[in-house]
Enzyme design. Structure first.
Site, short mmCIF file in Angstrom:
data_model
loop_
_atom_site.label_atom_id
_atom_site.label_comp_id
_atom_site.label_asym_id
_atom_site.label_seq_id
_atom_site.Cartn_x
_atom_site.Cartn_y
_atom_site.Cartn_z
N SER A 1 0.84 -1.19 0.00
CA SER A 1 0.00 0.00 0.00
C SER A 1 0.88 1.26 0.00
CB SER A 1 -0.96 -0.04 1.19
OG SER A 1 -1.98 0.91 1.06
N HIS B 1 -7.39 -5.78 -0.83
CA HIS B 1 -6.25 -4.89 -0.62
C HIS B 1 -5.22 -5.47 0.35
CE1 HIS B 1 -4.12 -1.08 -0.67
NE2 HIS B 1 -4.16 -1.02 0.66
N ASP C 1 -9.14 -5.24 -5.30
CA ASP C 1 -8.70 -4.19 -4.37
C ASP C 1 -9.66 -3.00 -4.47
OD1 ASP C 1 -7.40 -2.33 -2.81
OD2 ASP C 1 -5.52 -2.39 -3.93
#
Length: 466
Positions: free
Chosen positions: A278, A406, A372
């Site tokens: 991320s 995610h 995601d």
């Protein structure tokens, strides 16, 4: 070795006097006793021991699979398997699934299909990856890697609400292999923890950089060290004397961390690896673009533009990618879908946030969850590939996982479909479907290790037993 953890008593009828026939009609008893021709006048009763068996050991690394078997049950008996884990904040996570015992009185999760519940089909580790919080918007996180998670497994009679408890056992899942060293690092401005594998080094070196959330998460670094990598878990805000929030980051801080690893006698040169998820992923890309000594970078669901804070290095500043909060979609239950919020980094007004990957060196592995919901990870990975190829760099490897969200974690962490977002201030969707997401975690975790071994060297000598 195998270990019988807890034993309880379960009655069965002996067949010396009666033979047992199963009745299938609705409303009739599940078992009917028919007098046998050998002895029509008496019933002999005894007891058998129901036991839960975890192999190769009830103690293992968190990312290691185990085999769960239950013996001493009645043939074709209906049972429920429930798994429970309480995290460090006292939050309870549970899963449950219905099974029918095999004709030999055994339940073997490596071959017995779950008939429903939290998961279905033959899923040897479904009881772990299907764990769900009792309260909404909770994510299973490990903060203290020196202590294990304990998962209690219980087998109940019948399907539906728990019936009589037949047997139970505990699986102790650790984040440190025996012999791994945990070393707090306070060198210059660097605030980190170094994990060194057991044995004689030097070892391939990796820096692990987490996403938005701050603090010093260590669980991935400790597991990587358990598989043979000298791994530095690096904090960059919200920890000790580091910046309290995400406003401005200076790449010189990350450069200090790279130099610390390059100069460490237990770290194998000539370069190191970076591992980012991320926000940690776009920091990794920026490090590759501006810093030296980086050989291989593995990235999970990252952006190709600088996000969330200004990034400075010497006389260069990358502004954070712009966004439009009007593009947030709110569900009736108050959960935000933010996947369309960020601006397109290719647009002229946003291109200053684009990380200059034309300067980047080394090898790249992009792990992408196709579901995601945090941002457009696949688009960013393919854009990064295009930018690298345009500047004559090697083609990066991109691995896309349908149904993965995610938070792609090490194996067997349960899917977190939605939780609070530190920057948004409300619960947001992270995406993912439980089974597909779990498979992506297992596969990608191995791919990341194989990638680092290929480009940094090293071997994995770990077994599931601690």
């Amino acid at each position: 070795t195998t270990c019988v953890i807890v034993e309880m008593m379960a009655p069965i009828f002996m067949l010396s006097s009666f033979r047992v026939l199963r009745k299938g009609a609705v409303g009739l008893p599940r078992w009917k006793l028919i007098p046998s021709s050998r002895s029509p006048h008496s019933i002999s009763m005894t007891t058998a021991v129901a036991s839960l068996d975890i192999s190769p050991s009830p103690r293992c690394l968190f990312d290691s699979p185990v085999r769960v078997r239950v013996s001493g049950l009645a043939p074709l008996q209906e049972v429920t398997l429930r798994a429970s884990l309480t995290d460090e904040a006292g939050e309870l996570f549970q899963s449950s699934a219905w099974y029918r015992v095999e004709s030999n009185g055994e339940l073997d999760l490596s071959r017995s299909p779950a008939l429903g519940g939290s998961y279905s089909g033959v899923e040897p580790m479904g009881w772990l990856w299907a764990l769900a919080p009792n309260k909404p918007f909770r994510r299973l996180v490990k903060r203290d890697v020196l202590s294990p998670f304990y998962v209690q497994l219980e087998v109940f009679e019948g399907h539906g609400p728990p019936g009589k408890l037949l047997c139970k056992g505990t699986n102790e899942r650790s984040f440190l292999r025996e012999g791994v060293s945990r070393i707090p690092v306070r060198e210059g401005r660097v605030r980190a923890t170094l994990f060194l594998p057991p044995g004689a080094g030097p070892f391939p070196g990796v820096i692990d950089i987490s996403g938005t959330g701050g603090g010093l998460p260590e669980y991935k670094a400790s597991l990587l060290a358990s598989h043979g990598f000298a791994t530095l878990a690096l904090a960059y805000y919200g920890y000790e004397d580091l910046p309290k929030d995400m406003k401005d980051f200076h790449l010189e801080y990350f450069e200090e961390a790279v130099n610390y690893m390059l100069q460490h006698p237990q770290v194998k040169g000539p370069g190191i690896g970076l591992f980012g998820h991320s926000k940690g992923g776009d920091l990794v890309l920026s490090m590759c673009a501006f810093l030296k000594g980086i050989t291989a970078s593995a990235l999970i669901n990252c952006s190709v533009a600088n996000v969330g804070a200004f990034l400075h290095y010497k006389d260069v500043t990358l502004p954070p990618l712009g966004f439009d909060s009007k593009r947030i979609k709110m569900s009736k239950s108050g959960i935000a879908d933010i996947v369309d919020v960020l601006n397109n980094p290719l647009e002229e007004s946003n291109c200053k946030s684009l990380i200059p990957l034309g300067k980047a060196e080394g090898h790249f592995l992009f792990i992408v969850g196709k579901d995601d919901k945090n941002w457009k990870s696949e688009f960013y990975a393919r854009l990064a590939s295009d930018l690298l190829l345009e500047h004559g760099k090697d083609k990066p490897e991109i691995v896309c996982y349908p149904g993965a969200g995610h938070y792609i974690e090490p194996p067997f962490f349960p899917l977190c479909p939605a939780s609070m977002h530190l920057l948004v201030g409300v619960p947001v969707l992270w995406g993912g479907e439980s089974k597909a997401h779990s498979w992506a975690q297992e596969d990608s975790w191995q791919k990341v290790q194989d990638f680092f071994r290929k480009h940094l060297g090293g071997q994995d000598h770990v077994t599931s037993k601690l």
